[in-house]
Design an enzyme around this catalytic site. Structure first.
Site, PDB file in Angstrom:
ATOM      1  N   SER A  85      29.713  26.517  59.676  1.00 57.70           N
ATOM      2  CA  SER A  85      30.114  27.459  58.623  1.00 57.70           C
ATOM      3  C   SER A  85      31.491  28.049  58.907  1.00 57.70           C
ATOM      4  CB  SER A  85      29.078  28.572  58.482  1.00 57.70           C
ATOM      5  OG  SER A  85      27.840  27.982  58.144  1.00 57.70           O
ATOM      6  N   SER A  94      21.228  19.403  58.106  1.00 54.83           N
ATOM      7  CA  SER A  94      20.891  18.008  57.732  1.00 54.83           C
ATOM      8  C   SER A  94      20.484  17.207  58.974  1.00 54.83           C
ATOM      9  CB  SER A  94      22.024  17.327  56.977  1.00 54.83           C
ATOM     10  OG  SER A  94      23.266  17.946  57.074  1.00 54.83           O
ATOM     11  N   GLY A 100      25.264  19.611  61.796  1.00 54.00           N
ATOM     12  CA  GLY A 100      25.217  20.163  63.149  1.00 54.00           C
ATOM     13  C   GLY A 100      24.154  21.233  63.287  1.00 54.00           C
ATOM     14  N   LEU A 101      23.875  21.550  64.528  1.00 55.19           N
ATOM     15  CA  LEU A 101      22.857  22.569  64.829  1.00 55.19           C
ATOM     16  C   LEU A 101      23.267  23.941  64.290  1.00 55.19           C
ATOM     17  CD1 LEU A 101      22.128  21.704  68.590  1.00 55.19           C
ATOM     18  CD2 LEU A 101      20.579  21.324  66.641  1.00 55.19           C
TER      19      LEU A 101
HETATM   20  S1  ADX Z   1      18.443  22.083  56.819  1.00 49.19           S
HETATM   21  O1  ADX Z   1      17.741  21.636  58.026  1.00 49.19           O
HETATM   22  O2  ADX Z   1      17.535  22.127  55.653  1.00 49.19           O
HETATM   23  O3  ADX Z   1      19.667  21.302  56.565  1.00 49.19           O
HETATM   24  P1  ADX Z   1      19.957  24.505  56.360  1.00 49.19           P
HETATM   25  O4  ADX Z   1      21.329  24.126  56.793  1.00 49.19           O
HETATM   26  O5  ADX Z   1      19.680  24.529  54.898  1.00 49.19           O
HETATM   27  O6  ADX Z   1      18.884  23.586  57.133  1.00 49.19           O
HETATM   28  O7  ADX Z   1      19.604  25.955  56.896  1.00 49.19           O
HETATM   29  C1  ADX Z   1      19.773  26.248  58.250  1.00 49.19           C
HETATM   30  C2  ADX Z   1      19.930  27.749  58.490  1.00 49.19           C
HETATM   31  O8  ADX Z   1      18.701  28.402  58.250  1.00 49.19           O
HETATM   32  C3  ADX Z   1      20.270  28.021  59.938  1.00 49.19           C
HETATM   33  O9  ADX Z   1      21.667  28.115  60.141  1.00 49.19           O
HETATM   34  C4  ADX Z   1      19.571  29.328  60.222  1.00 49.19           C
HETATM   35  O10 ADX Z   1      20.418  30.399  59.907  1.00 49.19           O
HETATM   36  C5  ADX Z   1      18.423  29.359  59.261  1.00 49.19           C
HETATM   37  N1  ADX Z   1      17.087  29.014  59.823  1.00 49.19           N
HETATM   38  C6  ADX Z   1      15.969  29.745  59.634  1.00 49.19           C
HETATM   39  N2  ADX Z   1      14.900  29.147  60.160  1.00 49.19           N
HETATM   40  C7  ADX Z   1      15.333  27.970  60.707  1.00 49.19           C
HETATM   41  C8  ADX Z   1      14.682  26.891  61.389  1.00 49.19           C
HETATM   42  N3  ADX Z   1      13.366  26.897  61.600  1.00 49.19           N
HETATM   43  N4  ADX Z   1      15.428  25.849  61.821  1.00 49.19           N
HETATM   44  C9  ADX Z   1      16.748  25.853  61.600  1.00 49.19           C
HETATM   45  N5  ADX Z   1      17.435  26.831  60.960  1.00 49.19           N
HETATM   46  C10 ADX Z   1      16.735  27.889  60.499  1.00 49.19           C
END
Ligand code: ADX
Length: 208
Positions: free
Chosen positions: A50, A117, A43-44
């Site tokens: 979390s 993801s 999810g976004l």
């Molecule tokens: S994922 O896309 O690689 O799955 P992941 O879940 O590890 O992302 O990390 C996301 C978290 O990183 C978000 O909840 C947010 O707190 C932080 N974050 C920092 N920069 C970004 C970005 N450019 N896009 C999304 N999340 C970001």
């Protein structure tokens, strides 16, 4: 196979993994009185992944189940601290995290993963690493606009102002899962209702 971040597969030639251990996952599941699974929350940012993941961990603990929470923000401070948010880095982030999840899974632990993801491709890779039957995909569904209104971490504002690049849902893609095992619409349902749906589904899944 998804090892395109590590093209030098020949490095593995002299590696001899010991998968024929005396104790296997079944022994550990019996010890822990639970079936292990990977609960993969998609999810976004700010959708509630979390929060729900933490509530699930607490609930399982109270019910006497051992779980481990792997969270994107946390892993990015340690094992994934050299990765950013380009497509390639996100793929590597999820590859490592899925491999870590598999270690816990094989130890009989209920493994709760909370990562944006964002693409079908990334989730397919995670599912392949973990194994389809052990991958319980939960889509924490909340529209971008609502996440932006909540803006718990202040990131949406920064992204709008151009201070963060490749922000998921704005200038980086987010593809909704097509066929999740469970979908929780956190914008229209109370958190407690979503929590109950999640805990009920997971409890059913981990019963020996
Ligand atoms: S994922 O896309 O690689 O799955 P992941 O879940 O590890 O992302 O990390 C996301 C978290 O990183 C978000 O909840 C947010 O707190 C932080 N974050 C920092 N920069 C970004 C970005 N450019 N896009 C999304 N999340 C970001």
């Amino acid at each position: 196979m998804y090892y395109f971040c590590h093209p030098k597969l020949e490095r593995l030639n002299n590696i001899h993994p010991i998968f024929d251990k005396i104790l296997n996952r079944g022994h550990k599941e019996t010890l822990l009185k639970q079936k292990s699974v990977v609960v993969w929350m998609v999810g976004l940012s700010g959708s509630g992944k979390s929060t729900l993941a933490k509530a699930l961990e607490q609930y399982l603990y109270e019910k006497g189940h051992l779980s481990q929470l792997l969270d994107g923000d946390n892993l990015r401070t340690g094992i994934n601290n050299n990765l950013g948010f380009s497509d390639a880095d996100r793929i590597e982030n999820i590859r490592r995290s899925a491999e870590a999840a598999k270690l816990f899974l094989n130890c009989g632990v209920v493994t709760i993963c909370s990562f944006i993801s964002p693409t079908e491709h990334i989730r397919k890779m995670a599912k392949e690493i973990i194994g389809e039957k052990d991958f319980f995909e939960v889509y924490v569904n909340c529209p971008y606009e609502i996440c932006e209104q909540r803006d718990v971490k202040g990131l949406y504002k920064k992204a709008r102002n151009g201070e963060i690049k490749n922000f998921t849902g704005l200038d980086a893609p987010f593809e909704a899962p097509e066929n999740p095992a469970l979908e929780l619409k956190t914008d229209i349902k109370e958190l407690s209702v979503c929590q109950k749906e999640l805990t009920d589904a997971v409890l059913k899944r981990i019963k020996l």
